[in-house]
Motif scaffolding. Structure first.
Motif, PDB file in Angstrom:
ATOM      1  N   GLN A   3     -13.485 -53.415  14.916  1.00  0.00           N
ATOM      2  CA  GLN A   3     -12.887 -52.115  15.177  1.00  0.00           C
ATOM      3  C   GLN A   3     -13.056 -51.791  16.667  1.00  0.00           C
ATOM      4  OE1 GLN A   3     -11.531 -49.962  12.307  1.00  0.00           O
ATOM      5  NE2 GLN A   3     -11.459 -52.159  11.843  1.00  0.00           N
ATOM      6  N   ILE A   4     -12.005 -51.291  17.297  1.00  0.00           N
ATOM      7  CA  ILE A   4     -12.025 -50.995  18.726  1.00  0.00           C
ATOM      8  C   ILE A   4     -12.010 -49.483  18.928  1.00  0.00           C
ATOM      9  CG2 ILE A   4     -10.898 -51.311  20.958  1.00  0.00           C
ATOM     10  CD1 ILE A   4     -12.038 -53.873  19.735  1.00  0.00           C
ATOM     11  N   GLY A   5     -13.011 -48.989  19.655  1.00  0.00           N
ATOM     12  CA  GLY A   5     -13.150 -47.554  19.856  1.00  0.00           C
ATOM     13  C   GLY A   5     -12.880 -47.132  21.285  1.00  0.00           C
ATOM     14  N   TYR A   6     -12.777 -45.830  21.454  1.00  0.00           N
ATOM     15  CA  TYR A   6     -12.522 -45.210  22.750  1.00  0.00           C
ATOM     16  C   TYR A   6     -13.688 -44.291  23.088  1.00  0.00           C
ATOM     17  CZ  TYR A   6     -10.588 -42.076  26.249  1.00  0.00           C
ATOM     18  OH  TYR A   6     -10.399 -41.342  27.391  1.00  0.00           O
ATOM     19  N   THR A   7     -14.112 -44.281  24.347  1.00  0.00           N
ATOM     20  CA  THR A   7     -15.236 -43.460  24.777  1.00  0.00           C
ATOM     21  C   THR A   7     -14.779 -42.237  25.551  1.00  0.00           C
ATOM     22  OG1 THR A   7     -16.699 -45.386  24.914  1.00  0.00           O
ATOM     23  CG2 THR A   7     -17.371 -43.409  26.117  1.00  0.00           C
ATOM     24  N   MET A   8     -15.146 -41.048  25.050  1.00  0.00           N
ATOM     25  CA  MET A   8     -15.033 -39.821  25.840  1.00  0.00           C
ATOM     26  C   MET A   8     -16.268 -39.769  26.739  1.00  0.00           C
ATOM     27  SD  MET A   8     -13.644 -36.872  23.257  1.00  0.00           S
ATOM     28  CE  MET A   8     -14.698 -37.264  21.865  1.00  0.00           C
ATOM     29  N   CYS A 271     -12.125 -55.800  35.909  1.00  0.00           N
ATOM     30  CA  CYS A 271     -11.341 -54.883  36.729  1.00  0.00           C
ATOM     31  C   CYS A 271      -9.936 -55.442  36.918  1.00  0.00           C
ATOM     32  CB  CYS A 271     -11.999 -54.690  38.094  1.00  0.00           C
ATOM     33  SG  CYS A 271     -13.630 -53.911  38.057  1.00  0.00           S
ATOM     34  N   GLY A 272      -8.937 -54.552  36.889  1.00  0.00           N
ATOM     35  CA  GLY A 272      -7.559 -54.965  37.091  1.00  0.00           C
ATOM     36  C   GLY A 272      -6.748 -54.845  35.827  1.00  0.00           C
ATOM     37  N   ASP A 273      -5.809 -55.782  35.634  1.00  0.00           N
ATOM     38  CA  ASP A 273      -4.948 -55.708  34.452  1.00  0.00           C
ATOM     39  C   ASP A 273      -4.778 -57.071  33.781  1.00  0.00           C
ATOM     40  OD1 ASP A 273      -3.398 -56.929  36.370  1.00  0.00           O
ATOM     41  OD2 ASP A 273      -1.681 -55.584  36.168  1.00  0.00           O
ATOM     42  N   ASP A 274      -5.744 -57.973  34.003  1.00  0.00           N
ATOM     43  CA  ASP A 274      -5.734 -59.263  33.321  1.00  0.00           C
ATOM     44  C   ASP A 274      -6.302 -59.063  31.921  1.00  0.00           C
ATOM     45  OD1 ASP A 274      -6.071 -61.799  32.345  1.00  0.00           O
ATOM     46  OD2 ASP A 274      -7.263 -62.547  34.030  1.00  0.00           O
ATOM     47  N   VAL A 275      -5.442 -59.030  30.934  1.00  0.00           N
ATOM     48  CA  VAL A 275      -5.874 -58.684  29.585  1.00  0.00           C
ATOM     49  C   VAL A 275      -6.888 -59.682  29.045  1.00  0.00           C
ATOM     50  CG1 VAL A 275      -4.001 -59.888  28.386  1.00  0.00           C
ATOM     51  CG2 VAL A 275      -5.048 -57.877  27.332  1.00  0.00           C
ATOM     52  N   GLU A 276      -6.786 -60.950  29.455  1.00  0.00           N
ATOM     53  CA  GLU A 276      -7.727 -61.944  28.963  1.00  0.00           C
ATOM     54  C   GLU A 276      -9.150 -61.651  29.439  1.00  0.00           C
ATOM     55  OE1 GLU A 276      -7.216 -64.170  26.672  1.00  0.00           O
ATOM     56  OE2 GLU A 276      -5.173 -63.388  26.537  1.00  0.00           O
ATOM     57  N   LYS A 312       0.060 -50.585  24.341  1.00  0.00           N
ATOM     58  CA  LYS A 312       1.100 -51.608  24.405  1.00  0.00           C
ATOM     59  C   LYS A 312       0.533 -53.020  24.510  1.00  0.00           C
ATOM     60  CE  LYS A 312       4.666 -50.784  27.023  1.00  0.00           C
ATOM     61  NZ  LYS A 312       5.555 -50.623  28.219  1.00  0.00           N
ATOM     62  N   THR A 313      -0.584 -53.168  25.225  1.00  0.00           N
ATOM     63  CA  THR A 313      -1.048 -54.509  25.591  1.00  0.00           C
ATOM     64  C   THR A 313      -2.458 -54.839  25.108  1.00  0.00           C
ATOM     65  OG1 THR A 313       0.338 -54.407  27.581  1.00  0.00           O
ATOM     66  CG2 THR A 313      -1.414 -56.065  27.546  1.00  0.00           C
ATOM     67  N   LEU A 314      -3.434 -53.988  25.445  1.00  0.00           N
ATOM     68  CA  LEU A 314      -4.822 -54.364  25.205  1.00  0.00           C
ATOM     69  C   LEU A 314      -5.200 -54.385  23.738  1.00  0.00           C
ATOM     70  CD1 LEU A 314      -7.602 -55.102  26.268  1.00  0.00           C
ATOM     71  CD2 LEU A 314      -8.073 -52.655  26.558  1.00  0.00           C
ATOM     72  N   LEU A 315      -4.886 -53.322  22.997  1.00  0.00           N
ATOM     73  CA  LEU A 315      -5.271 -53.294  21.585  1.00  0.00           C
ATOM     74  C   LEU A 315      -4.631 -54.422  20.783  1.00  0.00           C
ATOM     75  CD1 LEU A 315      -5.331 -49.449  20.869  1.00  0.00           C
ATOM     76  CD2 LEU A 315      -7.291 -50.988  21.148  1.00  0.00           C
ATOM     77  N   PRO A 316      -3.323 -54.692  20.953  1.00  0.00           N
ATOM     78  CA  PRO A 316      -2.764 -55.846  20.237  1.00  0.00           C
ATOM     79  C   PRO A 316      -3.447 -57.159  20.610  1.00  0.00           C
ATOM     80  CG  PRO A 316      -0.999 -54.419  20.996  1.00  0.00           C
ATOM     81  CD  PRO A 316      -2.270 -53.903  21.616  1.00  0.00           C
ATOM     82  N   ALA A 317      -3.777 -57.330  21.914  1.00  0.00           N
ATOM     83  CA  ALA A 317      -4.431 -58.570  22.343  1.00  0.00           C
ATOM     84  C   ALA A 317      -5.817 -58.707  21.723  1.00  0.00           C
ATOM     85  CB  ALA A 317      -4.508 -58.611  23.863  1.00  0.00           C
TER      86      ALA A 317
END
Length: 322
Positions: A3-8, A271-276, A312-317
């Motif tokens: 399960q993937i969560g989000y931090t406030m 850091c950045g946008d490299d999803v891997e 769009k990208t990270l959660l599906p990956a």
């Protein structure tokens, strides 16, 4: 599937923004959310520290599905455990059963404000154990009239109890805290992907219970900007917990991290946008036995682009890979 969560992250955004962020996280499809409970930010550049429990109440009303959780509350110094029990019961009702109470032994950074000194780690864990027992008894509907080693509860009871008590999590960093969590907690919390923590938790009665981790990351289409932001606001993260729990203010953290370089931070925080790279940062938690991992996006003003990219990208990956 993990399960993937989000931090406030209360240290880096104000209360209204935090609520907007968790609404966005629910919309993006995160499985759960957590919130820090701080009186101070770690560094002045983070710039915030609103009252987490007010934020949770607002978030409970502004969202419909996403679970909420403290990550974590210290119930021994700034708060008395009977008050923590009351707060937890209230948020559980407001959220209609979506709340989990994460507890820990605390940091001097947040607890020094009420005075009385900061006890050594063994005493902090003794106080935490007694506090968890009080909180669990009150959430079960008991009326308490007790005098313990560290806390009194005089004729204490909760008048507004949720139908189902919120599960209690305990943060761990070693054998003693794992033993406490295994005996008294419904789930375990850790900020390091160490298999030995999970094994110790299981050994002391935690087998089969949820295991929740947390990892920071810094999304930006400009990697250099992401590295600079992570260094500016999160260079403290690489310090050991023995250091982080003892320093009393932002000046101490600034001094302790003055020689940390941007490239040092970039090696420990993707850091950045490299999803891997982001998937690789979460994988050690899964390999260590965690079944839930909360993500921290560094930068209070960078949550909207991160949430759009995550949807769009990270959660599906992450779901495909893990």
């Amino acid at each position: 599937m993990v399960q993937i969560g989000y931090t406030m992250m209360t240290e880096q955004a104000g209360p209204r923004d935090l609520v907007d962020h968790v609404v966005g996280a629910e919309r993006a499809g995160f499985d759960f959310s957590v919130t820090s409970d701080h009186y101070f930010p770690w560094l002045d550049t983070q710039g915030h520290a609103p009252y987490a429990w007010s934020v949770l109440g607002a978030a409970a009303q502004a969202t419909e599905r996403i679970p909420l959780m403290t990550y974590v509350t210290c119930p021994t110094t700034r708060y008395h455990p009977v008050v923590v029990a009351q707060k937890a019961a209230t948020v559980q009702q407001l959220s209609e059963g979506r709340f989990r109470l994460g507890l820990g032994s605390g940091e001097n950074l947040n607890e020094h404000v009420v005075g009385g000194g900061w006890p050594p780690a063994p005493v902090r864990l003794e106080k935490l154990e007694e506090a968890v027992e009080i909180i669990r008894d009150l959430l079960s509907g008991a009326e308490l009239d007790r005098r313990g080693r560290y806390f009194e509860a005089r004729g204490a009871r909760l008048w507004d109890l949720p139908d189902v008590p919120p599960p209690i999590g305990v943060a761990v960093s070693g054998e003693t805290s794992c033993a406490l969590a295994g005996r008294l907690a419904d789930l375990v919390i850790a900020t390091e992907p160490k298999r030995e923590l999970i094994e110790a938790f299981d050994r002391h009665g935690g087998a089969g219970k949820p295991r929740v981790g947390q990892v920071p990351l810094c999304y930006d289409t400009d990697r250099d900007a992401a590295i600079a932001r992570a260094h500016d606001q999160f260079r403290w993260f690489g310090s050991s917990w023995k250091v982080n729990s003892e320093l009393p203010g932002t000046a101490g953290f600034a001094g302790a991290t003055q020689f940390v370089r941007p490239e040092d931070v970039a090696r420990s925080i993707p850091c950045g946008d490299d999803v891997e790279a982001f998937v690789d940062a979460v994988r050690p938690y899964v390999d260590a036995g965690f079944d839930e991992v909360a993500l921290i996006q560094v930068g209070g003003d960078q949550q909207a682009p991160f949430l759009a990219w995550a949807e769009k990208t990270l959660l599906p990956a992450l779901r495909d890979a893990l």
